[in-house]
Motif scaffolding. Structure first.
Motif, short mmCIF file in Angstrom:
data_model
loop_
_atom_site.label_atom_id
_atom_site.label_comp_id
_atom_site.label_asym_id
_atom_site.label_seq_id
_atom_site.Cartn_x
_atom_site.Cartn_y
_atom_site.Cartn_z
N VAL A 123 0.85 -1.20 0.00
CA VAL A 123 0.00 0.00 0.00
C VAL A 123 0.88 1.25 0.00
O VAL A 123 0.62 2.21 -0.75
CB VAL A 123 -0.97 -0.02 1.20
CG1 VAL A 123 -1.68 1.32 1.35
CG2 VAL A 123 -1.99 -1.14 1.03
N GLN A 177 2.32 1.76 -3.43
CA GLN A 177 1.32 2.27 -4.37
C GLN A 177 1.07 3.76 -4.14
O GLN A 177 0.93 4.53 -5.09
CB GLN A 177 0.01 1.49 -4.24
CG GLN A 177 -1.03 1.89 -5.27
CD GLN A 177 -0.55 1.68 -6.69
OE1 GLN A 177 -0.06 0.61 -7.05
NE2 GLN A 177 -0.66 2.70 -7.51
N TYR A 221 -6.30 0.07 -3.79
CA TYR A 221 -5.45 0.85 -2.88
C TYR A 221 -6.31 1.63 -1.88
O TYR A 221 -6.07 1.58 -0.67
CB TYR A 221 -4.57 1.79 -3.71
CG TYR A 221 -4.02 2.96 -2.94
CD1 TYR A 221 -2.97 2.81 -2.03
CD2 TYR A 221 -4.55 4.24 -3.12
CE1 TYR A 221 -2.47 3.89 -1.33
CE2 TYR A 221 -4.05 5.32 -2.42
CZ TYR A 221 -3.02 5.14 -1.53
OH TYR A 221 -2.52 6.22 -0.82
#
Length: 198
Positions: A155, A158, A183
């Motif tokens: 996460v 991203q 996400y």
């Protein structure tokens, strides 16, 4: 990223908590893909206890254990983030008068795209190919031993892929709508320990 691995001037193994990066880099060396390896990385909160000598030094030791000659490895021990990994590795290679036209950028599987976007921004003259250990999510998480940490790290990676182009740290990368939605869902579910303040 699905890059087809082929012979390059050098492999740059990016330091992290994942010693598998050293394994993947050593494998590339043994397959004849590179004549030289640079391991780059100091320490971070996730590696200070596990790798007290620094990420790059532990990577070097692991690669030598796996049969890579010590003289085929350069160590950059100061970098604390991906941008520094690339800048400091470049400076080391230039200092050693190594001509770099192409490079295999070896990272954790979920960091391939962000590492590539960073390298393209900082050292655009080089042809970059991303590489990592070939593993499913389940296998990779089992290897690390902490599924929650792996998801948190994914996460965080991203988030940086989305926000860093605007800050000038990386070249832009296309983020499909379904990836952005996943996400956002993971952030809402609390996988936030590796997010940076915006």
């Amino acid at each position: 990223m699905g890059h087809e691995v082929r012979p390059c001037s050098v492999a740059i193994g990016l330091g992290s908590h994942d010693l598998g990066v050293a394994d993947a880099t050593a494998d590339l060396y043994h397959r004849g893909m590179v004549p030289l390896i640079v391991f780059t990385g100091g320490n971070s909160p996730t590696t200070r206890e596990r790798m007290p000598r620094g990420e790059a030094e532990h990577y070097r030791s692991r690669a030598v254990e796996l049969g890579v000659p010590a003289e085929a490895i350069l160590v950059e021990p100061r970098a604390c983030n991906t941008g520094e990994n690339i800048r400091f590795a470049r400076a080391l290679l230039e200092d050693q008068r190594v001509v770099v036209r192409s490079a295999l950028l070896v990272s954790k599987p979920y960091e391939e795209r962000r590492a590539y976007a960073t390298a393209r921004k900082i050292w655009p003259e080089v042809e970059w190919l991303s590489a990592s250990a070939d593993a499913t999510f389940a296998t990779y998480a089992q290897t690390i031993g902490d599924t929650r940490l792996v998801i948190d790290m994914m996460v965080g990676a991203q988030q940086r892929l989305i926000m860093y182009p605007e800050q000038g740290f990386t070249v832009p990368q296309h983020v499909p709508a379904d990836v952005r939605q996943a996400y956002e869902r993971l952030v809402a579910d609390g996988f936030t320990s590796r997010l940076v303040a915006q």
